[in-house]
Design an enzyme around this catalytic site. Structure first.
Site, PDB file in Angstrom:
ATOM      1  N   GLU A   1      -9.744   2.908  -5.240  1.00 47.32           N
ATOM      2  CA  GLU A   1      -9.354   4.281  -4.901  1.00 47.32           C
ATOM      3  C   GLU A   1      -8.129   4.775  -5.681  1.00 47.32           C
ATOM      4  O   GLU A   1      -7.234   5.386  -5.102  1.00 47.32           O
ATOM      5  CB  GLU A   1      -9.092   4.376  -3.390  1.00 47.32           C
ATOM      6  CG  GLU A   1     -10.315   4.029  -2.561  1.00 47.32           C
ATOM      7  CD  GLU A   1     -10.071   4.080  -1.062  1.00 47.32           C
ATOM      8  OE1 GLU A   1     -10.901   4.711  -0.377  1.00 47.32           O
ATOM      9  OE2 GLU A   1      -9.103   3.496  -0.574  1.00 47.32           O
TER      10      GLU A   1
ATOM     11  N   HIS B   1      -2.874   3.196  -4.484  1.00 48.02           N
ATOM     12  CA  HIS B   1      -2.292   2.678  -3.230  1.00 48.02           C
ATOM     13  C   HIS B   1      -0.886   2.149  -3.480  1.00 48.02           C
ATOM     14  O   HIS B   1      -0.515   1.082  -2.992  1.00 48.02           O
ATOM     15  CB  HIS B   1      -3.195   1.599  -2.631  1.00 48.02           C
ATOM     16  CG  HIS B   1      -4.452   2.155  -2.015  1.00 48.02           C
ATOM     17  ND1 HIS B   1      -4.461   2.836  -0.815  1.00 48.02           N
ATOM     18  CD2 HIS B   1      -5.743   2.140  -2.449  1.00 48.02           C
ATOM     19  CE1 HIS B   1      -5.706   3.216  -0.528  1.00 48.02           C
ATOM     20  NE2 HIS B   1      -6.501   2.815  -1.504  1.00 48.02           N
TER      21      HIS B   1
ATOM     22  N   ASP C   1       0.861  -1.191   0.000  1.00 45.88           N
ATOM     23  CA  ASP C   1       0.000   0.000   0.000  1.00 45.88           C
ATOM     24  C   ASP C   1       0.890   1.232   0.000  1.00 45.88           C
ATOM     25  O   ASP C   1       2.120   1.097  -0.074  1.00 45.88           O
ATOM     26  CB  ASP C   1      -0.962  -0.011   1.207  1.00 45.88           C
ATOM     27  CG  ASP C   1      -2.308   0.612   0.851  1.00 45.88           C
ATOM     28  OD1 ASP C   1      -2.324   1.785   0.447  1.00 45.88           O
ATOM     29  OD2 ASP C   1      -3.345  -0.079   0.957  1.00 45.88           O
TER      30      ASP C   1
END
Ligand code: ACM
Length: 552
Positions: free
Chosen positions: A342, A279, A204
């Site tokens: 995202e 990420h 991440d």
């Protein structure tokens, strides 16, 4: 409703207390078996008990003998065959024509002097062992001999098999690194409740945690951040407070092999997650060429979603394919998770290279009058995902991604993990994709366990009490039966922004994980929260012995 619930919980506690006062433990198996009939008498394990198994089950039988050795002090022999006399535990194959058990089901008959386990495959035998361990006193889980303990299990007949094939728990080891020993403990606890998928969130923005031999900087640089935010972000970022401690860590490939093997012995598939294209700041910090503008940046030291995402070039796809080649060498799982959630499109919108790629692929351009239109960039992410999907598919694997992967058009074999509620899961199933349900409102175990947040350790937010977890049904009621077969199951998420260490991870995961295990194993019509709460105290006693910092 609340009042009724509370009354039944109290009744359950009273029952459990009464049972605990007896010599024999209560029958309190979690997840609740499909069918359980108490019988007369009990079975007592002794130093002279013999374990018999057919060859295919001998590893499971030896695992059972090994697991109970520390607390009992018994070194029970495992013999191949079916013993005819003496105090014994027998593992045998179901008749070939008996298809009722399926690959993970079992029958467990506990009688005075003999325990019989019948299954169609070793996974079923393993789950019978988990039920048997839960029928024995909680002290069976101790790591040293328990003096003066009688190892007695009440006589029962159980027939059991799971409702769902994907019974998962996730763990984010990027936001806070979790040592290998804890990962194994977590796997043990999942196995105890008959879970079978461990989703390992390995990369991440805030840390890359898996050694990749071809790209050593991913861990040399990407596994370490300078410091960690203390408490929540302030709002005015100049006011944010950081600790003064570098944070990091990673798993070597030998560590990974060890964990994967450990999980396999417990019939748990480890699904690795390598996030892309969002990420990814830790990866870009290690190799700035992966970014959109070539700038250097640190491994991220904030929570939320970094705006830095991978560039959509063929070189970057090739880099990620190299990474996945090593990942596939370490993880035998058919399912390989590549994130996809995202991915902030700001950089792609501003990047001449990304825009040239959009034109070269012939994707419909964004509306020039609307600066917020990112349809073309979403389709570009779809292209990225489909490149990776084709690569994994060519190697016999299946891509899993968070539900954003639906936004740009998706290859049919890809599996969608529905986290932004259930709509993504419904849409994906109707489009013929297999789906794993992971909706925030029911399966995000980083959410608070009480409305009284002040009385709880700091968490990311939300509120997810155990009765809400228990009430969750992975098959949405509005999903037509012909599509419901695409719901493989569900899983609980443990994101670790506000979970700094294993003890806090245990606090957030347990006992909500036990409730989810029952959601995923027990037939819908057999689920009953009041009944679950009568069994929970015995389960908590087991977790206590196992030194789990569960929420009381
Ligand atoms: C997610 O929670 N971003 C999958």
């Amino acid at each position: 409703m609340r009042r009724l619930l509370a009354a039944s919980v109290l009744a359950g506690l009273a029952l459990a207390t009464a049972a605990a006062a007896q010599t024999m433990s209560p029958i309190a198996i979690i997840p609740r078996p499909v069918s359980l009939t108490p019988a007369h008498g009990a079975f007592t394990l002794t130093a002279r008990t013999t374990i018999w198994a057919d060859r295919a089950d001998s590893a499971v039988a030896r695992g059972f003998a090994r697991d109970i050795a520390p607390s009992t002090g018994y070194d029970l022999p495992v013999r191949i065959g079916v013993g005819a006399s003496g105090n014994r535990i027998i593992f045998k194959r179901a008749a070939r024509r008996d298809t009722t058990l399926g690959p993970e089901g079992y029958r467990l008959d506990v009688r005075p002097g003999v325990v019989t386990v019948t299954s169609s495959a070793p996974a079923g035998a393993f789950y019978a062992v988990q039920s048997l361990r839960q029928l024995l006193p909680a002290a069976i889980f101790r790591g040293a001999v328990v003096p003066d303990q009688r190892w007695t299990a009440p006589a029962v007949s159980i027939t059991d098999r799971p409702r769902f094939a994907w019974r998962g728990m996730h763990l984010d080891v990027s936001r806070h690194f979790m040592p290998k020993e804890f990962v194994k403990k977590y796997i043990d606890l999942l196995a105890l409740h008959k879970m079978n998928v461990f989703h390992w969130h390995l990369t991440d923005d805030q840390g890359w945690r898996i050694q990749i031999l071809k790209y050593p900087r991913l861990t040399e640089v990407g596994a370490w951040r300078a410091h960690t935010l203390v408490g929540r972000p302030h709002g005015d970022s100049t006011q944010d407070v950081f600790d003064a401690k570098p944070h990091g860590g990673f798993y070597t490939q030998d560590d990974i092999r060890e964990v994967v093997e450990y999980a396999k012995e417990r019939f748990i598939t480890v699904v690795p997650e390598i996030e892309m294209p969002g990420h990814s700041q830790a990866a870009i910090a290690a190799y700035p060429g992966l970014g959109n503008f070539g700038e250097t940046m640190p491994v991220w030291d904030r929570w939320g979603v970094s705006k830095h995402i991978l560039n959509p070039s063929d070189t970057t796809i090739g880099f990620m394919e190299d990474v996945l080649t090593e990942v596939m060498g370490l993880f035998p799982s058919t399912f390989i998770h590549t994130g996809g959630d995202e991915a902030d499109k700001t950089e792609w919108k501003a990047s001449p290279r990304a825009q040239a790629k959009i034109r070269a692929l012939g994707l419909a351009p964004d509306d020039p009058a609307n600066p917020h239109d990112v349809r073309a960039e979403n389709e570009l992410q779809g292209w990225f995902t489909n490149q990776i999907d084709a690569f994994l598919t060519a190697h016999g694997r299946r891509l899993v991604g968070w539900d954003e992967i639906l936004d740009g058009g998706l290859a049919p074999r890809a599996v969608v993990m529905s986290w932004r509620g259930i709509d993504g899961g419904i849409a994906a199933a109707r489009a013929g994709h297999d789906v794993v349900m992971a909706p925030g409102n029911y399966t995000y175990f980083d959410h608070y366990q009480s409305v009284n947040q002040a009385a709880e350790p700091l968490a990311i937010g939300g509120y997810l009490p155990i009765d809400s977890v228990y009430a969750y049904d992975p098959v949405p009621p509005q999903l037509e039966p012909q599509y419901a077969i695409h719901v493989l199951g569900a899983q609980g998420q443990v994101w670790t922004e506000y979970i700094p260490d294993p003890k806090q991870a245990e606090y957030m995961a347990f006992p909500r994980e036990a409730a989810l295990a029952e959601v995923l194993w027990t037939p819908r019509d057999e689920k009953n929260f009041a009944d679950f709460m009568t069994r929970l105290p015995a389960d908590l006693a087991r977790l206590q012995v196992l030194d789990v910092n569960y929420r009381r």
